[in-house]
Scaffold this motif. Sequence first.
Motif, PDB file in Angstrom:
ATOM      1  N   GLY A  57     -10.505 -16.027  14.593  1.00 51.13           N
ATOM      2  CA  GLY A  57     -10.897 -15.027  13.606  1.00 51.13           C
ATOM      3  C   GLY A  57     -12.062 -15.470  12.748  1.00 51.13           C
ATOM      4  O   GLY A  57     -12.356 -16.660  12.617  1.00 51.13           O
ATOM      5  N   ASP A  58     -12.723 -14.491  12.141  1.00 50.66           N
ATOM      6  CA  ASP A  58     -13.820 -14.772  11.220  1.00 50.66           C
ATOM      7  C   ASP A  58     -13.797 -13.751  10.102  1.00 50.66           C
ATOM      8  O   ASP A  58     -12.832 -12.988   9.934  1.00 50.66           O
ATOM      9  N   ALA A  59     -14.872 -13.704   9.318  1.00 52.42           N
ATOM     10  CA  ALA A  59     -14.921 -12.854   8.132  1.00 52.42           C
ATOM     11  C   ALA A  59     -14.734 -11.375   8.463  1.00 52.42           C
ATOM     12  O   ALA A  59     -14.142 -10.618   7.672  1.00 52.42           O
ATOM     13  N   GLU A  60     -15.200 -10.951   9.620  1.00 52.89           N
ATOM     14  CA  GLU A  60     -15.045  -9.547  10.003  1.00 52.89           C
ATOM     15  C   GLU A  60     -13.567  -9.204  10.229  1.00 52.89           C
ATOM     16  O   GLU A  60     -13.101  -8.130   9.810  1.00 52.89           O
ATOM     17  N   ASP A  61     -12.831 -10.101  10.856  1.00 58.16           N
ATOM     18  CA  ASP A  61     -11.397  -9.891  11.049  1.00 58.16           C
ATOM     19  C   ASP A  61     -10.664  -9.923   9.711  1.00 58.16           C
ATOM     20  O   ASP A  61      -9.721  -9.143   9.489  1.00 58.16           O
ATOM     21  N   VAL A  62     -11.079 -10.827   8.838  1.00 64.18           N
ATOM     22  CA  VAL A  62     -10.471 -10.912   7.506  1.00 64.18           C
ATOM     23  C   VAL A  62     -10.624  -9.594   6.770  1.00 64.18           C
ATOM     24  O   VAL A  62      -9.681  -9.080   6.149  1.00 64.18           O
ATOM     25  N   GLU A  63     -11.802  -9.016   6.832  1.00 62.28           N
ATOM     26  CA  GLU A  63     -12.053  -7.750   6.140  1.00 62.28           C
ATOM     27  C   GLU A  63     -11.125  -6.657   6.658  1.00 62.28           C
ATOM     28  O   GLU A  63     -10.592  -5.858   5.874  1.00 62.28           O
ATOM     29  N   LEU A  64     -10.912  -6.600   7.963  1.00 60.90           N
ATOM     30  CA  LEU A  64     -10.006  -5.609   8.541  1.00 60.90           C
ATOM     31  C   LEU A  64      -8.575  -5.828   8.056  1.00 60.90           C
ATOM     32  O   LEU A  64      -7.862  -4.869   7.718  1.00 60.90           O
ATOM     33  N   ALA A  65      -8.137  -7.090   8.040  1.00 56.13           N
ATOM     34  CA  ALA A  65      -6.766  -7.397   7.641  1.00 56.13           C
ATOM     35  C   ALA A  65      -6.529  -7.088   6.164  1.00 56.13           C
ATOM     36  O   ALA A  65      -5.501  -6.500   5.794  1.00 56.13           O
ATOM     37  N   VAL A  66      -7.473  -7.463   5.323  1.00 52.10           N
ATOM     38  CA  VAL A  66      -7.320  -7.203   3.888  1.00 52.10           C
ATOM     39  C   VAL A  66      -7.382  -5.706   3.607  1.00 52.10           C
ATOM     40  O   VAL A  66      -6.627  -5.180   2.782  1.00 52.10           O
ATOM     41  N   THR A 188       1.898  -6.559  -0.454  1.00 50.62           N
ATOM     42  CA  THR A 188       1.501  -6.654   0.950  1.00 50.62           C
ATOM     43  C   THR A 188       0.890  -8.029   1.178  1.00 50.62           C
ATOM     44  O   THR A 188       0.608  -8.768   0.225  1.00 50.62           O
ATOM     45  N   ALA A 189       0.675  -8.393   2.446  1.00 50.90           N
ATOM     46  CA  ALA A 189       0.308  -9.780   2.728  1.00 50.90           C
ATOM     47  C   ALA A 189      -0.631  -9.903   3.918  1.00 50.90           C
ATOM     48  O   ALA A 189      -0.561  -9.115   4.862  1.00 50.90           O
ATOM     49  N   VAL A 190      -1.486 -10.915   3.823  1.00 53.77           N
ATOM     50  CA  VAL A 190      -2.295 -11.381   4.955  1.00 53.77           C
ATOM     51  C   VAL A 190      -2.016 -12.867   5.104  1.00 53.77           C
ATOM     52  O   VAL A 190      -2.215 -13.638   4.166  1.00 53.77           O
ATOM     53  N   LEU A 191      -1.542 -13.265   6.278  1.00 51.26           N
ATOM     54  CA  LEU A 191      -1.224 -14.667   6.546  1.00 51.26           C
ATOM     55  C   LEU A 191      -2.285 -15.272   7.449  1.00 51.26           C
ATOM     56  O   LEU A 191      -2.707 -14.655   8.439  1.00 51.26           O
ATOM     57  N   LYS A 192      -2.708 -16.504   7.099  1.00 50.75           N
ATOM     58  CA  LYS A 192      -3.606 -17.269   7.960  1.00 50.75           C
ATOM     59  C   LYS A 192      -2.915 -18.591   8.266  1.00 50.75           C
ATOM     60  O   LYS A 192      -2.937 -19.523   7.477  1.00 50.75           O
ATOM     61  N   PRO A 193      -2.244 -18.693   9.442  1.00 52.72           N
ATOM     62  CA  PRO A 193      -1.611 -19.964   9.790  1.00 52.72           C
ATOM     63  C   PRO A 193      -2.653 -21.023  10.132  1.00 52.72           C
ATOM     64  O   PRO A 193      -3.796 -20.715  10.466  1.00 52.72           O
ATOM     65  N   ASN A 235     -11.802 -13.128  -0.826  1.00 55.48           N
ATOM     66  CA  ASN A 235     -11.904 -11.673  -0.782  1.00 55.48           C
ATOM     67  C   ASN A 235     -11.495 -11.070  -2.136  1.00 55.48           C
ATOM     68  O   ASN A 235     -10.410 -11.369  -2.651  1.00 55.48           O
ATOM     69  N   PRO A 236     -12.312 -10.203  -2.718  1.00 53.16           N
ATOM     70  CA  PRO A 236     -12.007  -9.676  -4.056  1.00 53.16           C
ATOM     71  C   PRO A 236     -10.798  -8.757  -4.100  1.00 53.16           C
ATOM     72  O   PRO A 236     -10.266  -8.496  -5.192  1.00 53.16           O
ATOM     73  N   LYS A 237     -10.325  -8.248  -2.963  1.00 51.05           N
ATOM     74  CA  LYS A 237      -9.142  -7.391  -2.953  1.00 51.05           C
ATOM     75  C   LYS A 237      -7.840  -8.196  -2.926  1.00 51.05           C
ATOM     76  O   LYS A 237      -6.760  -7.624  -3.087  1.00 51.05           O
ATOM     77  N   VAL A 238      -7.934  -9.499  -2.723  1.00 47.77           N
ATOM     78  CA  VAL A 238      -6.752 -10.360  -2.751  1.00 47.77           C
ATOM     79  C   VAL A 238      -6.396 -10.648  -4.203  1.00 47.77           C
ATOM     80  O   VAL A 238      -7.242 -11.099  -4.983  1.00 47.77           O
ATOM     81  N   CYS A 239      -5.148 -10.377  -4.561  1.00 46.27           N
ATOM     82  CA  CYS A 239      -4.705 -10.532  -5.947  1.00 46.27           C
ATOM     83  C   CYS A 239      -3.982 -11.845  -6.227  1.00 46.27           C
ATOM     84  O   CYS A 239      -3.850 -12.248  -7.377  1.00 46.27           O
ATOM     85  N   HIS A 240      -3.469 -12.478  -5.186  1.00 43.94           N
ATOM     86  CA  HIS A 240      -2.802 -13.775  -5.349  1.00 43.94           C
ATOM     87  C   HIS A 240      -2.911 -14.558  -4.055  1.00 43.94           C
ATOM     88  O   HIS A 240      -2.796 -13.983  -2.969  1.00 43.94           O
ATOM     89  N   VAL A 241      -3.134 -15.858  -4.182  1.00 44.40           N
ATOM     90  CA  VAL A 241      -3.216 -16.750  -3.024  1.00 44.40           C
ATOM     91  C   VAL A 241      -2.097 -17.781  -3.119  1.00 44.40           C
ATOM     92  O   VAL A 241      -1.936 -18.440  -4.153  1.00 44.40           O
ATOM     93  N   THR A 242      -1.323 -17.900  -2.055  1.00 45.96           N
ATOM     94  CA  THR A 242      -0.326 -18.964  -1.937  1.00 45.96           C
ATOM     95  C   THR A 242      -0.817 -19.939  -0.884  1.00 45.96           C
ATOM     96  O   THR A 242      -0.999 -19.571   0.279  1.00 45.96           O
ATOM     97  N   PHE A 243      -1.042 -21.169  -1.319  1.00 44.67           N
ATOM     98  CA  PHE A 243      -1.623 -22.181  -0.426  1.00 44.67           C
ATOM     99  C   PHE A 243      -0.728 -23.407  -0.378  1.00 44.67           C
ATOM    100  O   PHE A 243      -0.299 -23.926  -1.417  1.00 44.67           O
ATOM    101  N   THR A 244      -0.476 -23.899   0.821  1.00 37.92           N
ATOM    102  CA  THR A 244       0.206 -25.168   1.025  1.00 37.92           C
ATOM    103  C   THR A 244      -0.683 -26.037   1.906  1.00 37.92           C
ATOM    104  O   THR A 244      -1.068 -25.617   2.999  1.00 37.92           O
ATOM    105  N   GLY A 245      -1.024 -27.238   1.424  1.00 34.26           N
ATOM    106  CA  GLY A 245      -1.897 -28.103   2.195  1.00 34.26           C
ATOM    107  C   GLY A 245      -2.363 -29.287   1.378  1.00 34.26           C
ATOM    108  O   GLY A 245      -1.701 -29.715   0.423  1.00 34.26           O
ATOM    109  N   SER A 246      -3.521 -29.805   1.728  1.00 29.81           N
ATOM    110  CA  SER A 246      -4.029 -31.025   1.108  1.00 29.81           C
ATOM    111  C   SER A 246      -4.608 -30.745  -0.276  1.00 29.81           C
ATOM    112  O   SER A 246      -4.967 -29.610  -0.607  1.00 29.81           O
TER     113      SER A 246
END
Length: 497
Positions: A57-66, A188-193, A235-246
Amino acid sequence: MSRVAEALIGEYFASGTLAQLPSRHFINGQWCSPASGRQLETFDPGTGRAFAAVAAGDAEDVELAVAAADKAMNETWRKVLPVERSRILQRAAEGIRTNAERLAIVECLDNGKTLDEARGDVRSAARLFEYYAGAADKLQGDSIPLGPDYVSFTHLEPVGVTAHIIPWNYPFSTAARGLAPALAAGCTAVLKPAEQTPLSALLLAEILHQAGLPAGVCNVLTGTGAEAGAPLVANPKVCHVTFTGSVGTGSLVMQAAARNITSVTLELGGKSPAVVLADCDLEAAVEDVLWGIFSNAGQICSAGSRLIIERSIHGEFVERLALRAAQLTLGHGLKNPHIGAITSLEQLNKISAYVDEAKKRGVNVVVGGARGVDPQSGEGWFFQPTVLDNLGPMDRLVQEEIFGPVLAVQVADSVEEALLLANATPFGLAAGIYTRDITKALRLARDIDAGQVYINEYFAGGVETPFGGNKLSGFGREKGLEGLGSYCRSKSVTARI
C-alpha cells in the motif's frame, strides 16, 4: 491436536503455503488491489522463506481507507445503537473462536512464535472483543449538580476515525486490543499491520465483516511504515492514533500527529526488571523469570529482560536459571517447541550484534549466546535463550532494549539498592517482584516507576487490567475500562431552566 490443525499443518509442510490467504487490502467492506499494483512478500521465520504475498500500500490506498472510515463514521456507524454494536462485537468474538485453529496457524507462520503461544493470542483476542462488547452499551456520562436553576450533564462521544499501527510481535492480539474498544466506543478504524506480519489483521477484518460490521467501519491496508504507515498517521481526517512499536518510530508518529492536533496512545519499548529478593520462593521464581524473558523468544515490550537479584541468592538462582534455559528447545513454531523463531532476519541480526559485542568486552555469558536453527530442517531465524551475568547499571545491555531472548542480570545488596537499579533506565513499562513479604512487595510496587507491576507472577493480569508505560515506554492505557478512554471524548451540556 484437532483435525483442522492437522490438515492445515500438513498442507503447509507439503506445499510451503496455505490456500486462500488474503493478499489484498480490506477497504470499505471488500478486498481491494493496491493502487501501485505492487506486492510484499511475507516470510515464515521458522524457515526463512516467503510463503505468501500481500498488497504494497501507499498514500493513495491510505486516502481510500480513511475516506471509507470517515464516510462510515458520519453516515452509518454513529447511527447504530450501542446495544447493536455490542452484539456485533460479541459475534466477532464467536467468529474468532470458530476460526481459532486457522488463525493461530497463520499467526505462527507469519510471526514465528510457537503454536501454543499463537493459540493463546487468539484466545486473548476473542476475550477482548467479548469484554468490550459488554462495555459498548454502558458508556454513560454524569449529571453535574449546579443548583435548582440548571440541568448539566456530560455525554460521551466517539472521537471519530482512528488509526492503528500494529506491531509484529503480537499482531493479532494487539490489533484486537486497540480495535475492540475503538468499535465499542463508536469509532471507525484503519489498521496498518507491520509489513513482517500482515495476514492476521486482514483475517480479523473479514471476521468482523461476517459478524455484521458495516462496510467502511474497519479497514485494513498493508504496506511498509514509510509508504503506508506515515501517510496514515499524518492524514488530517484521523482523530486518534494508537501506536505500538519502538521509541524512535513512536516519536515520529507523535510528531506527525501533532501537525493535525491528533491525539495518540503510545505503547513503546521496555527494559523491565524482575526484582528477586532473598526471601522468595526460589523454585517458583526461577520458573517465572525464565518465561518472563523467553516467552515469544523474548520479543515482548514488557518482557522481564532484567533480573535484579539480592546477592545472597545470586549464585544459586542464576545456576538454576541457566540449567532450565539450557533445557528449552528451539524449532519451527508449528512443531510446538519451547521457543519459536525470531520474526525477521533484521531483528535476529540486531540481537546477535548485542550479544557478540558483549562477548568481545568480556561479559559473562552463562548460557546461550549464539544463533540457532530448527533442529529438523537446519533452517530458520533463531537465537538461543541467553543469560548475561553481573552487569553494571550503565551497561548498554541494561539500558537498551534488545527485544530478544537475552536476560541481563544485575546484583543488589539490599532492597533499597534493588529499587534504585529498577528505576535506573529511561523505560517504565513493567516490573516483577518476587518475595514472601507482602509489605516489601507493596512498597516496591508503590515506588517502582512502571505502568504495571506483577507480584510473584510475571504477566499477571489480563484483558481487564490496564496496560501502558511511563517515561520512554509511552503514555496512555490500553485494556480494561481505561482502554476505552482514548476513543471517547466528553461533551458537557448545560441548560438554564
